[in-house]
Design a protein around this motif. Structure first.
Motif, PDB file in Angstrom:
ATOM      1  N   HIS A 125      16.788  -2.653   9.066  1.00 58.27           N
ATOM      2  CA  HIS A 125      16.016  -1.434   8.835  1.00 58.27           C
ATOM      3  C   HIS A 125      16.646  -0.594   7.720  1.00 58.27           C
ATOM      4  O   HIS A 125      15.933  -0.035   6.877  1.00 58.27           O
ATOM      5  CB  HIS A 125      15.925  -0.614  10.118  1.00 58.27           C
ATOM      6  N   ALA A 126      17.977  -0.501   7.735  1.00 59.21           N
ATOM      7  CA  ALA A 126      18.668   0.270   6.696  1.00 59.21           C
ATOM      8  C   ALA A 126      18.420  -0.335   5.319  1.00 59.21           C
ATOM      9  O   ALA A 126      18.209   0.387   4.332  1.00 59.21           O
ATOM     10  CB  ALA A 126      20.168   0.319   6.994  1.00 59.21           C
ATOM     11  N   SER A 127      18.438  -1.659   5.243  1.00 63.73           N
ATOM     12  CA  SER A 127      18.181  -2.347   3.983  1.00 63.73           C
ATOM     13  C   SER A 127      16.772  -2.076   3.484  1.00 63.73           C
ATOM     14  O   SER A 127      16.546  -1.825   2.289  1.00 63.73           O
ATOM     15  CB  SER A 127      18.390  -3.856   4.161  1.00 63.73           C
ATOM     16  N   LEU A 144       0.798  -1.215   0.000  1.00 64.21           N
ATOM     17  CA  LEU A 144       0.000   0.000   0.000  1.00 64.21           C
ATOM     18  C   LEU A 144       0.839   1.278   0.000  1.00 64.21           C
ATOM     19  O   LEU A 144       0.432   2.295  -0.568  1.00 64.21           O
ATOM     20  CB  LEU A 144      -0.943   0.008   1.213  1.00 64.21           C
ATOM     21  N   LEU A 145       2.006   1.224   0.643  1.00 70.06           N
ATOM     22  CA  LEU A 145       2.776   2.466   0.768  1.00 70.06           C
ATOM     23  C   LEU A 145       3.690   2.760  -0.422  1.00 70.06           C
ATOM     24  O   LEU A 145       4.012   3.925  -0.679  1.00 70.06           O
ATOM     25  CB  LEU A 145       3.577   2.484   2.068  1.00 70.06           C
ATOM     26  N   ILE A 146       4.135   1.733  -1.140  1.00 70.30           N
ATOM     27  CA  ILE A 146       5.091   1.942  -2.240  1.00 70.30           C
ATOM     28  C   ILE A 146       4.617   2.997  -3.243  1.00 70.30           C
ATOM     29  O   ILE A 146       5.394   3.886  -3.628  1.00 70.30           O
ATOM     30  CB  ILE A 146       5.412   0.611  -2.955  1.00 70.30           C
ATOM     31  N   ASN A 159      14.102   3.222  -3.323  1.00 72.58           N
ATOM     32  CA  ASN A 159      14.113   2.850  -4.744  1.00 72.58           C
ATOM     33  C   ASN A 159      12.730   2.457  -5.257  1.00 72.58           C
ATOM     34  O   ASN A 159      12.569   2.116  -6.432  1.00 72.58           O
ATOM     35  CB  ASN A 159      15.077   1.683  -4.971  1.00 72.58           C
ATOM     36  N   LYS A 160      11.736   2.461  -4.349  1.00 75.55           N
ATOM     37  CA  LYS A 160      10.364   2.058  -4.669  1.00 75.55           C
ATOM     38  C   LYS A 160      10.321   0.663  -5.313  1.00 75.55           C
ATOM     39  O   LYS A 160       9.553   0.392  -6.228  1.00 75.55           O
ATOM     40  CB  LYS A 160       9.693   3.080  -5.590  1.00 75.55           C
ATOM     41  N   ASP A 161      11.162  -0.209  -4.764  1.00 79.00           N
ATOM     42  CA  ASP A 161      11.236  -1.592  -5.241  1.00 79.00           C
ATOM     43  C   ASP A 161      10.381  -2.453  -4.312  1.00 79.00           C
ATOM     44  O   ASP A 161      10.842  -2.901  -3.255  1.00 79.00           O
ATOM     45  CB  ASP A 161      12.688  -2.067  -5.246  1.00 79.00           C
ATOM     46  N   ALA A 162       9.144  -2.691  -4.696  1.00 76.15           N
ATOM     47  CA  ALA A 162       8.188  -3.394  -3.837  1.00 76.15           C
ATOM     48  C   ALA A 162       8.646  -4.812  -3.499  1.00 76.15           C
ATOM     49  O   ALA A 162       8.555  -5.246  -2.347  1.00 76.15           O
ATOM     50  CB  ALA A 162       6.809  -3.429  -4.499  1.00 76.15           C
ATOM     51  N   ALA A 191      11.581  -4.805  -1.171  1.00 79.85           N
ATOM     52  CA  ALA A 191      11.132  -4.342   0.149  1.00 79.85           C
ATOM     53  C   ALA A 191      10.421  -5.462   0.888  1.00 79.85           C
ATOM     54  O   ALA A 191      10.601  -5.633   2.108  1.00 79.85           O
ATOM     55  CB  ALA A 191      10.220  -3.131  -0.008  1.00 79.85           C
ATOM     56  N   LYS A 192       9.610  -6.224   0.168  1.00 83.46           N
ATOM     57  CA  LYS A 192       8.919  -7.362   0.794  1.00 83.46           C
ATOM     58  C   LYS A 192       9.936  -8.394   1.280  1.00 83.46           C
ATOM     59  O   LYS A 192       9.803  -8.941   2.385  1.00 83.46           O
ATOM     60  CB  LYS A 192       7.957  -8.003  -0.198  1.00 83.46           C
ATOM     61  N   GLU A 193      10.938  -8.666   0.456  1.00 86.37           N
ATOM     62  CA  GLU A 193      11.979  -9.617   0.855  1.00 86.37           C
ATOM     63  C   GLU A 193      12.703  -9.119   2.103  1.00 86.37           C
ATOM     64  O   GLU A 193      12.992  -9.903   3.027  1.00 86.37           O
ATOM     65  CB  GLU A 193      12.984  -9.806  -0.289  1.00 86.37           C
ATOM     66  N   ALA A 194      12.996  -7.814   2.130  1.00 86.78           N
ATOM     67  CA  ALA A 194      13.718  -7.240   3.269  1.00 86.78           C
ATOM     68  C   ALA A 194      12.900  -7.326   4.550  1.00 86.78           C
ATOM     69  O   ALA A 194      13.425  -7.669   5.615  1.00 86.78           O
ATOM     70  CB  ALA A 194      14.078  -5.782   2.967  1.00 86.78           C
ATOM     71  N   VAL A 195      11.602  -7.035   4.460  1.00 88.61           N
ATOM     72  CA  VAL A 195      10.776  -7.048   5.664  1.00 88.61           C
ATOM     73  C   VAL A 195      10.546  -8.483   6.143  1.00 88.61           C
ATOM     74  O   VAL A 195      10.530  -8.746   7.355  1.00 88.61           O
ATOM     75  CB  VAL A 195       9.436  -6.301   5.438  1.00 88.61           C
ATOM     76  N   LEU A 196      10.406  -9.434   5.219  1.00 93.09           N
ATOM     77  CA  LEU A 196      10.240 -10.833   5.620  1.00 93.09           C
ATOM     78  C   LEU A 196      11.516 -11.378   6.262  1.00 93.09           C
ATOM     79  O   LEU A 196      11.446 -12.157   7.222  1.00 93.09           O
ATOM     80  CB  LEU A 196       9.842 -11.687   4.409  1.00 93.09           C
TER      81      LEU A 196
END
Length: 223
Positions: free
Chosen positions: A181-183, A99-101, A190-193, A196-201
């Motif tokens: 968090h930095a990642s 939703l935020l991307i 970079n608005k790379d959804a 970002a999902k991989e990083a948060v998981l």
């Protein structure tokens, strides 16, 4: 003509509820501890009545458990609790990213950087560190502009903080959290959804492993 009432400061009951809950979350009142109204009222600087009124609220949310003729005790943290909350968190945080991307701005990234720096400043204080950690994730949820999602994230974040305080004592966990968090911030910039999902998981999985490892160590120490 009827008017809405002016919002009042927190009632003594709500102050008691927030004070006791926060003490439980940061383990100032550890899991399994007995709650004594007199001690709580003295520490909070309020009478015993609002403390007594706050207990049912805390019990309804699972923070404490009252046993007839024995007393009220802080709930224990179990591996099942952790797994259930982590499962819910995965789904919520992925939705937050989706939703935020499309909406995130440079100003939002600057705010995330500020929260990151604030967390870095509290690396030696686990209570403050994990409080700022909540700010980080709640701010992301707020960028989704979905109020219900923010409320759900807030509830889950309180439980994650409760589970995670002890895990921060594990070697390098605070440093690892900051790197994660930095990642995530970099991916959002970079608005790379997908990244970002991989990083948060990855962040959530490392959190899960750290919490379960901490629980295991505490269980062994009690034997």
């Amino acid at each position: 003509m009827s008017l809405f009432k002016v919002q009042q400061p927190l009632s003594l009951k709500q102050q008691a509820y927030e004070g006791i809950k926060n003490a439980i979350i940061v383990h100032k009142i550890p899991p399994g501890s007995t709650l004594f109204e007199r001690d709580l009222s003295e520490n909070l600087g309020i009478s015993r009545t609002p403390v007594r009124e706050a207990i049912p609220l805390l019990e309804m949310e699972g923070w404490v458990k009252s046993i007839p003729r024995k007393g009220t005790f802080v709930s224990q943290i179990t591996a099942v609790d952790v797994e259930e909350v982590i499962q819910i968190r995965r789904g919520l945080e992925i939705l937050v990213i989706e939703l935020l991307i499309p909406k995130i701005t440079e100003r939002n990234i600057e705010e995330l950087d500020k929260i990151y720096v604030k967390q870095l400043e509290h690396i030696e204080d686990s209570g403050q560190f994990i409080a700022v950690d909540k700010d980080f994730h709640i701010y992301l949820a707020e960028l989704s502009e979905n109020r219900r999602l923010v409320n759900l994230m807030s509830t889950i974040s309180d439980q994650i903080r409760w589970f995670g305080v002890s895990a921060l004592n594990l070697p390098n966990r605070t440093e690892q959290t900051l790197k994660e968090h930095a990642s995530l911030i970099k991916c959002l910039k970079n608005k790379d959804a997908e990244k970002a999902k991989e990083a948060v998981l990855e962040h959530i999985e490392h959190t899960r492993v750290a919490i379960l490892s901490s629980l295991s160590k505490e269980f062994e120490s009690r034997k």
